[in-house]
Scaffold this motif. Sequence first.
Motif, PDB file in Angstrom:
ATOM      1  N   LYS A 192     108.944  47.230  -1.444  1.00  0.00           N
ATOM      2  CA  LYS A 192     109.003  48.220  -1.301  1.00  0.00           C
ATOM      3  C   LYS A 192     107.960  48.959  -2.189  1.00  0.00           C
ATOM      4  CE  LYS A 192     114.370  47.469  -0.156  1.00  0.00           C
ATOM      5  NZ  LYS A 192     115.304  48.206  -1.141  1.00  0.00           N
ATOM      6  N   PRO A 193     107.198  50.181  -1.459  1.00  0.00           N
ATOM      7  CA  PRO A 193     106.391  50.885  -2.227  1.00  0.00           C
ATOM      8  C   PRO A 193     107.184  51.592  -3.572  1.00  0.00           C
ATOM      9  CG  PRO A 193     107.423  51.714  -0.161  1.00  0.00           C
ATOM     10  CD  PRO A 193     107.916  50.452  -0.206  1.00  0.00           C
ATOM     11  N   VAL A 194     106.387  52.096  -4.355  1.00  0.00           N
ATOM     12  CA  VAL A 194     106.711  51.696  -6.106  1.00  0.00           C
ATOM     13  C   VAL A 194     105.830  52.770  -6.367  1.00  0.00           C
ATOM     14  CG1 VAL A 194     107.134  49.325  -6.423  1.00  0.00           C
ATOM     15  CG2 VAL A 194     105.346  49.972  -6.793  1.00  0.00           C
ATOM     16  N   SER A 195     106.286  53.622  -7.216  1.00  0.00           N
ATOM     17  CA  SER A 195     105.785  55.108  -7.520  1.00  0.00           C
ATOM     18  C   SER A 195     105.299  54.244  -9.065  1.00  0.00           C
ATOM     19  CB  SER A 195     106.903  55.853  -8.525  1.00  0.00           C
ATOM     20  OG  SER A 195     107.475  56.329  -7.058  1.00  0.00           O
ATOM     21  N   LEU A 196     103.904  55.031  -9.360  1.00  0.00           N
ATOM     22  CA  LEU A 196     102.913  53.928 -10.628  1.00  0.00           C
ATOM     23  C   LEU A 196     103.153  55.486 -11.684  1.00  0.00           C
ATOM     24  CD1 LEU A 196     100.286  52.586  -8.348  1.00  0.00           C
ATOM     25  CD2 LEU A 196     102.655  51.945  -9.968  1.00  0.00           C
ATOM     26  N   LEU A 197     102.601  54.931 -12.564  1.00  0.00           N
ATOM     27  CA  LEU A 197     101.965  56.031 -13.717  1.00  0.00           C
ATOM     28  C   LEU A 197     100.739  56.477 -13.699  1.00  0.00           C
ATOM     29  CD1 LEU A 197     103.526  58.204 -15.594  1.00  0.00           C
ATOM     30  CD2 LEU A 197     103.644  56.820 -17.160  1.00  0.00           C
ATOM     31  N   ALA A 198     100.240  57.027 -13.948  1.00  0.00           N
ATOM     32  CA  ALA A 198      98.341  57.825 -14.350  1.00  0.00           C
ATOM     33  C   ALA A 198      98.778  58.360 -15.791  1.00  0.00           C
ATOM     34  CB  ALA A 198      98.006  57.387 -13.047  1.00  0.00           C
ATOM     35  N   ASP A 199      98.422  58.259 -16.874  1.00  0.00           N
ATOM     36  CA  ASP A 199      98.485  58.800 -17.855  1.00  0.00           C
ATOM     37  C   ASP A 199      97.065  58.606 -18.704  1.00  0.00           C
ATOM     38  OD1 ASP A 199      98.828  60.127 -20.292  1.00  0.00           O
ATOM     39  OD2 ASP A 199     100.611  59.261 -20.288  1.00  0.00           O
ATOM     40  N   PRO A 200      96.371  60.005 -18.407  1.00  0.00           N
ATOM     41  CA  PRO A 200      94.901  59.549 -19.283  1.00  0.00           C
ATOM     42  C   PRO A 200      95.330  60.062 -20.377  1.00  0.00           C
ATOM     43  CG  PRO A 200      96.107  62.184 -18.446  1.00  0.00           C
ATOM     44  CD  PRO A 200      96.625  61.477 -17.095  1.00  0.00           C
ATOM     45  N   ALA A 201      96.195  60.019 -20.978  1.00  0.00           N
ATOM     46  CA  ALA A 201      96.338  60.032 -22.770  1.00  0.00           C
ATOM     47  C   ALA A 201      95.904  58.279 -22.967  1.00  0.00           C
ATOM     48  CB  ALA A 201      97.230  60.212 -22.535  1.00  0.00           C
ATOM     49  N   TYR A 202      96.108  57.705 -21.980  1.00  0.00           N
ATOM     50  CA  TYR A 202      96.020  56.287 -22.603  1.00  0.00           C
ATOM     51  C   TYR A 202      94.690  55.391 -21.902  1.00  0.00           C
ATOM     52  CZ  TYR A 202     100.163  56.986 -24.929  1.00  0.00           C
ATOM     53  OH  TYR A 202     101.056  57.239 -24.816  1.00  0.00           O
ATOM     54  N   ILE A 203      94.310  54.815 -22.391  1.00  0.00           N
ATOM     55  CA  ILE A 203      92.371  54.087 -21.506  1.00  0.00           C
ATOM     56  C   ILE A 203      93.070  52.329 -21.716  1.00  0.00           C
ATOM     57  CG2 ILE A 203      90.373  54.327 -21.094  1.00  0.00           C
ATOM     58  CD1 ILE A 203      90.372  56.562 -22.319  1.00  0.00           C
ATOM     59  N   ARG A 204      93.039  52.279 -20.243  1.00  0.00           N
ATOM     60  CA  ARG A 204      93.008  50.730 -20.445  1.00  0.00           C
ATOM     61  C   ARG A 204      91.672  49.828 -20.270  1.00  0.00           C
ATOM     62  NH1 ARG A 204      92.699  45.890 -17.485  1.00  0.00           N
ATOM     63  NH2 ARG A 204      94.073  44.215 -17.193  1.00  0.00           N
ATOM     64  N   ALA A 205      90.437  50.151 -20.139  1.00  0.00           N
ATOM     65  CA  ALA A 205      89.219  50.107 -19.797  1.00  0.00           C
ATOM     66  C   ALA A 205      88.084  51.005 -19.524  1.00  0.00           C
ATOM     67  CB  ALA A 205      88.745  49.363 -18.595  1.00  0.00           C
ATOM     68  N   TRP A 206      87.039  50.446 -20.573  1.00  0.00           N
ATOM     69  CA  TRP A 206      86.181  51.600 -20.602  1.00  0.00           C
ATOM     70  C   TRP A 206      84.679  50.932 -20.992  1.00  0.00           C
ATOM     71  CZ3 TRP A 206      89.972  50.374 -23.452  1.00  0.00           C
ATOM     72  CH2 TRP A 206      89.285  49.154 -24.968  1.00  0.00           C
ATOM     73  N   ARG A 207      83.707  51.991 -20.431  1.00  0.00           N
ATOM     74  CA  ARG A 207      82.419  51.668 -20.478  1.00  0.00           C
ATOM     75  C   ARG A 207      82.037  50.489 -21.395  1.00  0.00           C
ATOM     76  NH1 ARG A 207      77.935  53.193 -16.927  1.00  0.00           N
ATOM     77  NH2 ARG A 207      79.313  55.279 -16.685  1.00  0.00           N
ATOM     78  N   GLY A 208      80.916  49.245 -21.487  1.00  0.00           N
ATOM     79  CA  GLY A 208      81.012  48.260 -21.871  1.00  0.00           C
ATOM     80  C   GLY A 208      82.047  47.489 -23.106  1.00  0.00           C
ATOM     81  N   GLY A 209      84.016  47.986 -21.852  1.00  0.00           N
ATOM     82  CA  GLY A 209      84.868  47.446 -23.211  1.00  0.00           C
ATOM     83  C   GLY A 209      84.548  45.490 -22.186  1.00  0.00           C
ATOM     84  N   CYS A 210      85.997  45.581 -22.402  1.00  0.00           N
ATOM     85  CA  CYS A 210      86.201  44.548 -21.614  1.00  0.00           C
ATOM     86  C   CYS A 210      87.240  44.520 -20.368  1.00  0.00           C
ATOM     87  CB  CYS A 210      86.941  42.891 -22.263  1.00  0.00           C
ATOM     88  SG  CYS A 210      88.471  43.475 -23.285  1.00  0.00           S
ATOM     89  N   GLY A 211      87.685  45.356 -19.751  1.00  0.00           N
ATOM     90  CA  GLY A 211      88.825  45.519 -19.029  1.00  0.00           C
ATOM     91  C   GLY A 211      88.793  45.024 -17.697  1.00  0.00           C
ATOM     92  N   PHE A 212      87.289  44.426 -17.355  1.00  0.00           N
ATOM     93  CA  PHE A 212      87.261  43.511 -15.930  1.00  0.00           C
ATOM     94  C   PHE A 212      87.744  42.110 -16.533  1.00  0.00           C
ATOM     95  CE2 PHE A 212      83.843  42.247 -19.004  1.00  0.00           C
ATOM     96  CZ  PHE A 212      83.500  41.139 -19.074  1.00  0.00           C
TER      97      PHE A 212
END
Length: 239
Positions: A192-212
Amino acid sequence: MIGYRGTGETLVWADTLFEDIDMELATPDQLKPKPPVSSLVFGKHFTDHMLTIDWCAAKGWANPRITPLQPLAIHPAAKVLHYALELFEGMKAYRGVDGRIRLFRPSLNMERMNATAQRVVLPNFDGAELTKCIKRLVAIDQEWVPHSTASSLYIRPTLIGTEPTLGVSASNNAVLYVILGPVGPYFASGFKPVSLLADPAYIRAWRGGCGFAKMGANYAPTVMVQVSDWESGGAVSDN
């Protein structure tokens, strides 16, 4: 399989191939009962066997081994436990309406796994040969593949640095292992569809990082955000 460092520097060319796989099958008393498809959730059940392949910088990849599912023997100083030198993949095998079992685009999982290994300086491998080993493992535990179009067999290849030394550096020892488990929907609410939280206070991936990269170090910091949202009755509290 061919083994070399994630940096691209060739260390050892080993000729270990799928044909060299060693097998120890579970005895009848080691076989576990299979859960009903209706009770399947994500990540709670595991099949009877696992695939393990050891690696060391001096000798490259050892022969692949299929054995009964068992705990790993690991030194308390293993680098994976202190510096998160590890990575994993998530794959699935499906049983079609024709009864045949199929893996979904395994070559792309192998490609991403090798890319992640390069980022964390763990040994690369021949993806085609590992896929053959995985297919053999799935064939042995094929009765665990759900007879359902709404469920599947989850495949979790994992690569960890096991050298028993402290100090932030590349690991001269590693273990690649694969475990399997029948799964239902990831979320408790089902398909079923789920609600998602997107909080700009937390960053999982950034330029030059290893988010990929698909490594545990990218996932652990997200648990605090998830738990905080649960406690507040937020978007994903029903998972």
